[in-house]
Design a protein around this motif. Structure first.
Motif, short mmCIF file in Angstrom:
data_model
loop_
_atom_site.label_atom_id
_atom_site.label_comp_id
_atom_site.label_asym_id
_atom_site.label_seq_id
_atom_site.Cartn_x
_atom_site.Cartn_y
_atom_site.Cartn_z
N ALA A 124 30.51 -29.83 35.89
CA ALA A 124 29.08 -29.91 36.20
C ALA A 124 28.84 -30.73 37.47
O ALA A 124 27.99 -30.38 38.30
CB ALA A 124 28.32 -30.51 35.02
N ALA A 125 29.60 -31.81 37.64
CA ALA A 125 29.43 -32.67 38.82
C ALA A 125 29.79 -31.94 40.10
O ALA A 125 29.07 -32.03 41.11
CB ALA A 125 30.27 -33.93 38.66
N VAL A 126 30.90 -31.21 40.09
CA VAL A 126 31.34 -30.49 41.30
C VAL A 126 30.37 -29.35 41.61
O VAL A 126 29.99 -29.14 42.76
CB VAL A 126 32.78 -29.96 41.12
N ASP A 175 33.46 -38.98 41.16
CA ASP A 175 32.33 -39.07 42.09
C ASP A 175 32.80 -39.58 43.44
O ASP A 175 32.35 -39.10 44.50
CB ASP A 175 31.25 -39.98 41.53
N GLN A 176 33.70 -40.55 43.42
CA GLN A 176 34.23 -41.09 44.67
C GLN A 176 35.02 -40.03 45.43
O GLN A 176 34.87 -39.86 46.65
CB GLN A 176 35.13 -42.30 44.37
N ALA A 177 35.87 -39.29 44.71
CA ALA A 177 36.66 -38.23 45.35
C ALA A 177 35.75 -37.11 45.87
O ALA A 177 35.98 -36.56 46.95
CB ALA A 177 37.68 -37.67 44.37
N LEU A 178 34.73 -36.78 45.11
CA LEU A 178 33.82 -35.72 45.50
C LEU A 178 33.05 -36.11 46.76
O LEU A 178 32.84 -35.29 47.66
CB LEU A 178 32.86 -35.42 44.35
N GLU A 179 32.64 -37.37 46.84
CA GLU A 179 31.95 -37.84 48.03
C GLU A 179 32.87 -37.76 49.25
O GLU A 179 32.45 -37.34 50.34
CB GLU A 179 31.49 -39.28 47.82
N ARG A 225 41.18 -37.69 47.56
CA ARG A 225 41.94 -38.26 46.44
C ARG A 225 41.30 -39.60 46.07
O ARG A 225 40.86 -40.35 46.94
CB ARG A 225 43.40 -38.46 46.83
N ALA A 226 41.25 -39.88 44.78
CA ALA A 226 40.73 -41.16 44.30
C ALA A 226 41.55 -41.60 43.10
O ALA A 226 41.90 -40.79 42.25
CB ALA A 226 39.25 -41.03 43.92
N ARG A 227 41.82 -42.91 43.04
CA ARG A 227 42.61 -43.47 41.94
C ARG A 227 41.79 -44.51 41.18
O ARG A 227 40.82 -45.05 41.70
CB ARG A 227 43.89 -44.11 42.48
N SER A 256 34.47 -34.88 54.34
CA SER A 256 35.44 -34.13 55.15
C SER A 256 34.92 -32.73 55.45
O SER A 256 35.09 -32.21 56.56
CB SER A 256 36.79 -34.06 54.44
N ARG A 257 34.26 -32.10 54.48
CA ARG A 257 33.71 -30.76 54.70
C ARG A 257 32.58 -30.79 55.73
O ARG A 257 32.47 -29.88 56.56
CB ARG A 257 33.20 -30.18 53.37
N HIS A 258 31.74 -31.81 55.69
CA HIS A 258 30.65 -31.88 56.66
C HIS A 258 31.14 -32.29 58.05
O HIS A 258 30.55 -31.86 59.06
CB HIS A 258 29.59 -32.86 56.17
#
Length: 297
Positions: free
Chosen positions: A54-56, A142-146, A13-15, A151-153
């Motif tokens: 596209a980013a995801v 981008d912050q949330a995706l990072e 989550r990112a705000r 967490s996935r890794h």
């Protein structure tokens, strides 16, 4: 990070805020056969959705990814505007209406209270403000995706350790099967000789030469050399995939199926109690391997 093993589950989550706007991204991913991306954004932010997709897609290779953007604008005082056209139409209509002596003529405040005559115009972002807001939202994505990838890794590293344990155990069991006394040529000959003897004792009309040929064929069919060699090769391949990292889930899943196939064949061929027991242990380890592989990206 891009070359380590990743799981398909994660949450982030990112705000953020810009001017009167506040917003938040929420990303969640779970297991899937391929990449299934579902994004939801507020009305009017279609451009953000296109760029977010596209980013995801550029960062995630596999899994069901759910992304949700919420946005709220702070309350602001709008400006009042008199709809002159509506007011003129209303006045023209009143001119044609005869008034009773007991009725008073329409007043301005009464006319302005009629719906549609006075409009409240909400403030709108200009083009530059809108572009800045969208850029800020994408930066938060981008912050949330990072965070999601981290967490996935992290879970992927734990899964890789578990898979390494399973592969080590499978390799050890295959080595035990290879060294089992029941696989030695002399032990195989003794078992076949005993079977042949029992058959000759119960059926004297059997041709000894024919029986010998059948015994040889039976010995060949019972040989598990190929299965053991393939298990060893599959262990090496799976360990290399884990070492190389990246999106290896599909290939690991294929190898897990091969492990299962070779193990089932080994159990079917086994005619020795110890080999059968080892084969059953192998089936358990392989099944656990297959279950864990389903979580790998």
């Amino acid at each position: 990070m891009t070359h380590s093993v990743a799981s398909m589950t994660g949450f982030a989550r990112a705000r953020g805020s810009l001017g009167p706007w506040s917003y938040a991204w929420e990303l969640k991913s779970v297991n899937a056969k391929g990449l299934d991306l579902r994004l939801r954004v507020p009305t009017g932010f279609d451009a953000v959705e296109i760029k977010a997709r596209a980013a995801v897609t550029a960062q995630v290779a596999r899994g069901s990814v759910f992304g949700n953007l919420t946005a709220k604008r702070a309350e602001a005082e709008g400006s009042a505007r008199v709809n002159r056209a509506a007011l003129d139409r209303l006045l023209a209509a009143l001119d044609d209406v005869p008034l009773h002596a007991s009725l008073r003529p329409a007043s301005l405040d009464g006319l302005l209270a009629i719906r549609g005559v006075v409009e409240v115009v909400e403030p709108e972002d200009d083009e530059a403000q809108r572009a800045a807001l969208e850029q800020s939202m994408l930066a938060a994505l981008d912050q949330a995706l990072e965070e999601l990838l981290v967490s996935r890794h992290a879970e992927g590293a734990a899964l890789a350790a578990v898979l390494q344990e399973r592969l080590t155990k499978i390799g050890s069991l295959a080595a035990r099967a290879d060294a089992a006394p029941g696989r030695q040529p002399e032990a195989v000959r003794q078992r076949l000789a005993q079977q042949v003897t029992r058959l000759l004792e119960t059926a004297e009309t059997l041709d000894p030469a024919r029986l010998h040929q059948e015994a040889v064929l039976l010995a060949v069919k019972a040989d598990i050399r190929e299965e053991l060699d393939r298990l060893k090769a599959h262990v090496a391949s799976a360990q290399k995939l884990l070492a190389d990292g990246g999106p290896i889930g599909r290939r690991l899943d294929f190898l897990a199926q091969e492990f299962s196939r070779e193990t089932n064949t080994l159990c079917a061929k086994s005619n020795d109690a110890e080999l059968t027991a080892i084969g059953l242990e192998l089936k358990i380890e392989v099944e656990q391997l297959r279950e864990q592989v389903q979580n790998i990206e």
